[in-house]
Write an enzyme that holds these catalytic residues in place. Structure first.
Site, short mmCIF file in Angstrom:
data_model
loop_
_atom_site.label_atom_id
_atom_site.label_comp_id
_atom_site.label_asym_id
_atom_site.label_seq_id
_atom_site.Cartn_x
_atom_site.Cartn_y
_atom_site.Cartn_z
CB SER A 273 57.99 26.74 6.05
OG SER A 273 57.22 25.76 5.41
CG ASP B 144 53.28 29.77 0.40
OD1 ASP B 144 53.39 28.68 -0.17
OD2 ASP B 144 53.76 30.03 1.51
CG HIS C 274 56.78 28.48 0.88
ND1 HIS C 274 55.84 28.55 1.90
CD2 HIS C 274 57.75 27.63 1.33
CE1 HIS C 274 56.22 27.78 2.91
NE2 HIS C 274 57.37 27.22 2.60
#
Length: 391
Positions: free
Chosen positions: A216, A323, A355
């Site tokens: 991320s 995601d 995710h």
């Protein structure tokens, strides 16, 4: 609000029960605001709080990391867990189901094949070194996502960075992962600790090539870490966000169906970040997630894709197809476009993964993060094989 941690936690629980999610968010430290906007807080609370909602037992407290106090309050069908400082500010908040399972090693990890030890990085954050019995030459520093994540990337019952560390170490890769602390800029939040972790890896027996692997926001900042170090052999970017974070916040708010006033509020704050009026003196309260102007000025001046393009190192891009926070359309497309034509770029899209790179079916939702799971074995295998052959 009282500065006694237990009293603070008890008051926060009362706000949650009354549905005063904006007031709860007002108690958040900037990093937590970035991770949990009020709309997401409302959605997460609705998935775990049993009706009728009431406190069902006494609050319990214990020392936490970095001088914080961890407080647990049983409420309905869950336990509200908070990390509170001596000013009554919340640095962590999660809802654990009353019967929340403990993290257990994924099937692909063999704890007999490696050893772990706790360290501190230059007197700063705590970290864990996961060293295989027979190191295969590669060492990886793991970078957690945006917000107050610990070294395991803990999200509800899930620990995706611990999954990665144990899975990679089982395959001969030495790994360092560290706790993050809030900082005035993204660069300060990640880079000093990551550089110190790379130096730790340089001293590890059997480690010959160094890699930075970020999840991320950790993926977004990974090129900046590699640029600062100058001797990284490659980058692993897992669900790395390339779309500007303030734009993504508006997109995600719409995707989750938050009320129009919340979406409009995100839009106003995003416009301020984009506009010429953003200065170091702009109040944090007027900006997305309550992060300081220094954070947004640093982000605004950083293009992660351009930074990766400028580095002469191979790149592995991994992306979950389910995601909704970091997406194929909004983020991976930017990476692919910028790195097009590079023979040293590997792209893997895992259609069934979310995710946190866990498998599932149907649209991913915030409630999924309360479901225990592990990083998919295919991701572990792909990353381990890639770092083994690079350099």
């Amino acid at each position: 609000m009282s500065r006694d941690p237990v009293a603070t936690a008890t008051a926060v629980v009362a706000m949650l029960i009354d549905g005063r999610f904006g007031e709860v968010a007002g108690r958040f430290a900037p990093g937590l605001r970035a991770a949990v906007p009020p709309g997401d807080l409302r959605s997460a609370w609705a998935t775990v709080a049993a009706a009728p909602v009431a406190v069902t037992g006494p609050a319990e407290s214990e020392p936490g990391q970095a001088g914080l106090v961890r407080v647990r309050v049983p409420v309905g069908g869950c336990t509200v867990v908070m990390s509170v400082d001596d000013r009554g500010v919340l640095h962590g908040l999660r809802f654990a189901p009353a019967s929340a399972p403990q993290w257990a090693p994924p099937s692909y990890a063999d704890p007999r094949s490696f050893a772990e030890r706790e360290i501190t990085l230059g007197g700063g954050p705590g970290a864990t070194v996961t060293a295989p019995s027979a190191a295969g030459g590669a060492g990886v520093v793991l970078l957690a996502g945006g917000g107050p994540f610990d070294r395991d990337g803990s999200s509800g019952p899930n620990k995706p960075l611990k999954d990665l560390a144990w899975g990679l170490a089982t395959r001969g890769v030495t790994v360092v992962r560290f706790d993050k602390a809030p900082a005035p800029t993204m660069t300060e939040e990640y880079v000093p600790a990551a550089l110190a972790a790379l130096d730790v890896l340089r001293r590890e027996p059997g480690v010959e090539r160094l890699f930075v692997a970020g999840h991320s926001m950790g993926g977004k900042v990974a090129p900046r870490v590699a640029e600062a170090d100058g001797a990284v052999a490659g980058l692993v970017i897992l669900a790395g966000d390339a779309q500007p974070m303030h734009h993504a916040a508006v997109r995600v708010a719409r995707h989750l169906g938050l009320d129009p006033s919340t979406v409009e509020g995100f839009g106003r704050r995003a416009a301020l970040v984009d506009g010429p009026g953003l200065t170091p003196e702009t109040p944090a309260a007027e900006l997305p997630f309550g992060l300081p102007a220094s954070y947004w000025l640093d982000l605004r001046g950083y293009d992660p894709v351009a930074a990766a393009v400028a580095l002469p190192v191979p790149v592995f891009l991994g992306q979950g197809g389910r995601d909704y926070q970091v997406t194929v359309a909004d983020d991976l497309t930017r990476w692919r476009t910028g790195l097009a034509g590079r023979a040293d770029v590997t792209v893997r899209v895992y259609e069934r993964l979310d995710h946190l790179f866990r498998p599932g079916a149907g649209p991913s939702t915030p409630a999924d993060y309360a479901r225990p799971g592990h990083v998919d074995a295919a991701v572990i295998s792909d990353v381990a094989e890639w770092v083994a052959r690079v350099g």
